[in-house]
Design a protein around this motif. Sequence first.
Motif, PDB file in Angstrom:
ATOM      1  N   ARG A 127       0.948  -1.352   0.004  1.00  0.00           N
ATOM      2  CA  ARG A 127      -0.063  -0.089   0.160  1.00  0.00           C
ATOM      3  C   ARG A 127       0.869   1.398   0.075  1.00  0.00           C
ATOM      4  O   ARG A 127       0.339   2.272   0.499  1.00  0.00           O
ATOM      5  N   GLU A 128       2.043   1.228  -0.519  1.00  0.00           N
ATOM      6  CA  GLU A 128       2.784   2.438  -0.577  1.00  0.00           C
ATOM      7  C   GLU A 128       3.377   3.019   0.441  1.00  0.00           C
ATOM      8  O   GLU A 128       2.865   3.695   1.313  1.00  0.00           O
ATOM      9  N   GLY A 129       4.045   2.160   1.387  1.00  0.00           N
ATOM     10  CA  GLY A 129       4.506   2.628   2.761  1.00  0.00           C
ATOM     11  C   GLY A 129       4.383   1.411   3.781  1.00  0.00           C
ATOM     12  O   GLY A 129       4.973   1.456   4.816  1.00  0.00           O
ATOM     13  N   HIS A 130       3.344   0.673   3.414  1.00  0.00           N
ATOM     14  CA  HIS A 130       3.027  -0.402   4.413  1.00  0.00           C
ATOM     15  C   HIS A 130       2.269  -1.539   3.568  1.00  0.00           C
ATOM     16  O   HIS A 130       1.957  -1.414   2.587  1.00  0.00           O
ATOM     17  N   ALA A 131       2.167  -2.633   4.495  1.00  0.00           N
ATOM     18  CA  ALA A 131       1.450  -3.952   3.877  1.00  0.00           C
ATOM     19  C   ALA A 131       0.308  -4.169   4.452  1.00  0.00           C
ATOM     20  O   ALA A 131       0.455  -4.028   5.848  1.00  0.00           O
ATOM     21  N   ALA A 132      -0.654  -4.566   3.862  1.00  0.00           N
ATOM     22  CA  ALA A 132      -1.890  -5.059   4.435  1.00  0.00           C
ATOM     23  C   ALA A 132      -1.963  -6.668   4.147  1.00  0.00           C
ATOM     24  O   ALA A 132      -1.913  -7.062   3.121  1.00  0.00           O
ATOM     25  N   PHE A 133      -2.140  -7.379   5.339  1.00  0.00           N
ATOM     26  CA  PHE A 133      -2.304  -9.033   5.110  1.00  0.00           C
ATOM     27  C   PHE A 133      -3.827  -9.211   5.614  1.00  0.00           C
ATOM     28  O   PHE A 133      -4.192  -8.682   6.811  1.00  0.00           O
ATOM     29  N   PRO A 166       7.873  -4.176   6.003  1.00  0.00           N
ATOM     30  CA  PRO A 166       8.290  -5.117   5.229  1.00  0.00           C
ATOM     31  C   PRO A 166       8.727  -4.552   3.837  1.00  0.00           C
ATOM     32  O   PRO A 166       8.289  -3.643   3.402  1.00  0.00           O
ATOM     33  N   ARG A 167       9.527  -5.398   3.123  1.00  0.00           N
ATOM     34  CA  ARG A 167      10.092  -5.101   1.705  1.00  0.00           C
ATOM     35  C   ARG A 167       9.289  -5.604   0.658  1.00  0.00           C
ATOM     36  O   ARG A 167       9.132  -6.796   0.696  1.00  0.00           O
ATOM     37  N   PRO A 168       8.753  -4.776  -0.082  1.00  0.00           N
ATOM     38  CA  PRO A 168       7.964  -5.477  -1.337  1.00  0.00           C
ATOM     39  C   PRO A 168       8.495  -5.985  -2.289  1.00  0.00           C
ATOM     40  O   PRO A 168       9.440  -5.514  -2.644  1.00  0.00           O
ATOM     41  N   THR A 194       9.910  -6.986  -6.176  1.00  0.00           N
ATOM     42  CA  THR A 194       9.932  -6.489  -7.388  1.00  0.00           C
ATOM     43  C   THR A 194      10.484  -7.488  -8.306  1.00  0.00           C
ATOM     44  O   THR A 194      11.310  -8.320  -7.984  1.00  0.00           O
ATOM     45  N   ARG A 195      10.634  -7.062  -9.539  1.00  0.00           N
ATOM     46  CA  ARG A 195      11.609  -7.788 -10.506  1.00  0.00           C
ATOM     47  C   ARG A 195      12.895  -7.731 -10.042  1.00  0.00           C
ATOM     48  O   ARG A 195      13.710  -8.763 -10.183  1.00  0.00           O
ATOM     49  N   ASP A 196      13.334  -6.642  -9.582  1.00  0.00           N
ATOM     50  CA  ASP A 196      14.849  -6.632  -8.955  1.00  0.00           C
ATOM     51  C   ASP A 196      14.957  -6.599  -7.588  1.00  0.00           C
ATOM     52  O   ASP A 196      16.227  -6.566  -7.087  1.00  0.00           O
ATOM     53  N   GLN A 197      14.068  -6.619  -6.719  1.00  0.00           N
ATOM     54  CA  GLN A 197      14.221  -6.897  -5.362  1.00  0.00           C
ATOM     55  C   GLN A 197      13.490  -8.163  -4.769  1.00  0.00           C
ATOM     56  O   GLN A 197      12.378  -8.229  -4.989  1.00  0.00           O
ATOM     57  N   PHE A 198      14.019  -8.581  -3.972  1.00  0.00           N
ATOM     58  CA  PHE A 198      13.417 -10.052  -3.256  1.00  0.00           C
ATOM     59  C   PHE A 198      12.534  -9.364  -1.851  1.00  0.00           C
ATOM     60  O   PHE A 198      13.422  -8.765  -1.163  1.00  0.00           O
ATOM     61  N   GLY A 199      11.462  -9.612  -1.952  1.00  0.00           N
ATOM     62  CA  GLY A 199      10.734  -9.213  -1.025  1.00  0.00           C
ATOM     63  C   GLY A 199      10.586  -9.691   0.506  1.00  0.00           C
ATOM     64  O   GLY A 199      11.085 -10.945   0.647  1.00  0.00           O
ATOM     65  N   THR A 200       9.887  -9.363   1.151  1.00  0.00           N
ATOM     66  CA  THR A 200       9.916 -10.017   2.639  1.00  0.00           C
ATOM     67  C   THR A 200       8.756 -11.239   2.582  1.00  0.00           C
ATOM     68  O   THR A 200       7.845 -11.180   1.983  1.00  0.00           O
ATOM     69  N   LEU A 201       9.300 -12.346   3.070  1.00  0.00           N
ATOM     70  CA  LEU A 201       8.372 -13.391   3.373  1.00  0.00           C
ATOM     71  C   LEU A 201       7.528 -13.391   4.306  1.00  0.00           C
ATOM     72  O   LEU A 201       7.755 -12.668   5.362  1.00  0.00           O
ATOM     73  N   TYR A 202       6.268 -13.865   4.400  1.00  0.00           N
ATOM     74  CA  TYR A 202       5.348 -13.820   5.583  1.00  0.00           C
ATOM     75  C   TYR A 202       4.490 -15.114   5.909  1.00  0.00           C
ATOM     76  O   TYR A 202       4.340 -15.745   4.735  1.00  0.00           O
ATOM     77  N   ARG A 203       4.028 -15.203   6.866  1.00  0.00           N
ATOM     78  CA  ARG A 203       2.901 -16.215   7.288  1.00  0.00           C
ATOM     79  C   ARG A 203       2.568 -16.046   8.656  1.00  0.00           C
ATOM     80  O   ARG A 203       3.191 -15.523   9.548  1.00  0.00           O
ATOM     81  N   LEU A 204       1.407 -16.597   9.055  1.00  0.00           N
ATOM     82  CA  LEU A 204       0.855 -16.661  10.464  1.00  0.00           C
ATOM     83  C   LEU A 204       1.757 -17.755  11.311  1.00  0.00           C
ATOM     84  O   LEU A 204       2.021 -18.692  10.639  1.00  0.00           O
ATOM     85  N   THR A 205       1.808 -17.381  12.487  1.00  0.00           N
ATOM     86  CA  THR A 205       2.251 -18.389  13.398  1.00  0.00           C
ATOM     87  C   THR A 205       1.930 -18.477  14.900  1.00  0.00           C
ATOM     88  O   THR A 205       1.244 -17.353  15.070  1.00  0.00           O
ATOM     89  N   TYR A 263       4.925  -8.966  -2.724  1.00  0.00           N
ATOM     90  CA  TYR A 263       4.878  -8.352  -4.094  1.00  0.00           C
ATOM     91  C   TYR A 263       4.141  -7.474  -4.469  1.00  0.00           C
ATOM     92  O   TYR A 263       2.912  -7.133  -4.132  1.00  0.00           O
ATOM     93  N   ASP A 264       4.803  -6.337  -4.991  1.00  0.00           N
ATOM     94  CA  ASP A 264       4.210  -5.084  -5.635  1.00  0.00           C
ATOM     95  C   ASP A 264       3.498  -5.585  -6.799  1.00  0.00           C
ATOM     96  O   ASP A 264       4.004  -4.939  -8.122  1.00  0.00           O
TER      97      ASP A 264
END
Length: 793
Positions: A44-50, A109-111, A113-124, A153-154
Amino acid sequence: MSTYTTLSAETEALVESQREILDAHDDRFEAAKELTTNLGAHWREGHAAFGFWTPELVDDVGPAEVRLELLTATDGVDLTADEQTVEFERHVVETRREGEFTWAAVEGPRPGTRDQFGTLYRLTYESDGERETVTDPFADSLPFGAYGPPELYDTARLDAERADREYFERLRRDGVEPHASEDDGLPRFEPATSMLEIHPGTATESGTLAGLTRQFETIGEKQADGDTLTPAERNFAGYDAVQLMPLAPITQNEDELGYWLPQTVGDDSLQVTVGRPDMVNWGYDIVISGFGTVNPAILETRRPDELVDFIATMHTLPEPVKVVFDIALGHADNGALPLLNEAWLAGPGMYGQELDYTQPVVRAGLLELQRRKMDFGADGIRVDGAQDFTNWDPEAESEWHDDEYLAEMDRVTQEVAGVEYRPWMIFEDGRPWPRSDWELASTYRTLIDQHPHAYQWGPVTFAHNTPALQTFWATKWWRVREVADMGANWISGVANHDTIRRGTQLEPEPPFSQPQINRYLGDSEPEKLDRAYNNPASTVLFHAFMPGCPMDFTHANMRAPWGFVRDTDAVWNLKVLAEEENFPQWQVRPEQFDDDAHFQRLGEWGFDSRDEMSEFLGLLADAVEMTDYEKADIATLLNTMGTPIGDDFTVDELEQLGRDWMRDVADFANLAHWHDEQGDERTAFDLAVREFRHDHDWVAGDLGADDVLDYAYPTDGTVLYYGHRSAPDGGEELLFVAVMEGVAETVVPTDLAGVDSGGWELALASPGLGVAAADEPLELADSDVALFVRSLD
């Protein structure tokens, strides 16, 4: 160490949105259709919604116990490496539960992109002292397969940067008239004139979408410059649509270690050995989880951008080509069991697990997964096995076809490059298959009748057709005649991934009491099979004379080997292998087995020849049948009988042999091996036939009342088709004649069709056929064809 913070206000907004949606709808399914658009991970341009659907946690796990685990690599990750060890920062943040749903909005978190490896996520969460995790079925990227954690991913950037935006903007400008039942004014992509089916995993040397993109880029550049295509390149040209076999994440072999292997886990770090997914599969063994993204095994870079790149390349060729996705949502492989909560599944079925289409969130969630997959930019959708979308009626003790769900699939619209549109809709539906009388009872029109804009796979295309059999074109005449009369909305042709497999399952030398192989097709089994599915007569029949949308298969065009490949199933692999007992005779020439480039794994097992491989498969097939597929008994029986490669097999060794077979066959089927084997005259002819259809696209409509398609009676050892049809505008006529199978026959085409002789010009003739004129004697051997055209302007 980075900072990750759950944003209270933004998380509350997600929860409030859920409440508002549920309050606004009395119908739970209508509410779920809106709710599921918020599930998954959204940048969301600055944060991630899960958002997660977690009904399995409601009764057993307290809301405060569920956390969102976020994993961000501390250094660069080479997603193309076969294996590497990666250090991740590990953060666990709070979530909010509202009923069956769990939400979190997080800063930090880091989104991807084609050139960037993003943050992985899951519930725990903790359960009985063990750490449990919940994955995201709505994931946008799964770089380590469905069993590894998803990647944030963006996708907005992915869409914004696509190179074919003008293609979609033209659709908005030019559009097409919406069907009468579609009063929203949205454009729908029109049907293709002809189509090519492609298996991305074996279509190029790399077995990836990136490799396929490079291949079509080369073809496009040559077309733009007016350069001559190579014989191999011609096999991919002359179509205005390609259909990709399923692209969704698939199951993995439970006996393999997988591609996500945690080594050390700390409170704030995680060290993992990760691998490059390399599963071998047709693509239909899907696990539903992650369906909206791409199987990483066919991504060279492991970036979903590869699919957009491929589509954009097809859309920007000198002659744009539509892309059709093969959507398999009628079942889930058993590998879905650890990935989905039990509400998704109705129980075991023919292909693994049945899906519960009556559950409102499941019903809506599957449609949302379809929407997200198609939003990569596909022009059309082929619904695999539409007859399999069924629900159980306990009172009637029978299943009923969920046609309303199929209608919901048809109602899903796409939005790409800012343009909302409807895709070309294709259903594969052979109902009442698998009822015993399905071949006679199926009309292949049920869904066309319900959705007049839609197409279905026609009766000569459906999986069980075997044109290598003697009398195929005689006994299937009634179905061919139906294609002529009502085939305008059918996908036609004889070659696809299923029909060729059915061909390899035929007995090469059947008993006299069983249907025989057409001996006129070639001198060897491979020659006969190749010519059955890439046949001059049927190619001209379906591409140049008959209605509908003819479809070819890359491996048939290349006359390359094709087999059932699936190294992902530890349970049924040996049974599948036994079903391939005739594959060596149909698909492998002895010298090909002897070539060190092929069957390297099987060679290490001790197979010295094609005949030894064939002998072993025959013994395995017998053992499977005699033991009712008890693996320990299979091993015992094989060891008792003895095989060409030994008599001391364990079950584990047999299962490994099955996996090695699948990989060797996939390697053998890779089209890169067969480029130099392509005949110049044959491939030029095939391309000319496809180009003829595009230049005379009126043939896509049904034959008119005065048009003719018939066969010469009595047959006298030859199935001789002939036909005559006129363009609706009266501008031209076609005259068709072909020996579909049998002994050679000499005919005068105009006399056979009962038309006058003046003005006919030869348009197409099978390679090597000498044709004088339409009104002179013409000798036609098996598979020979001639097509004449007469202009009436």
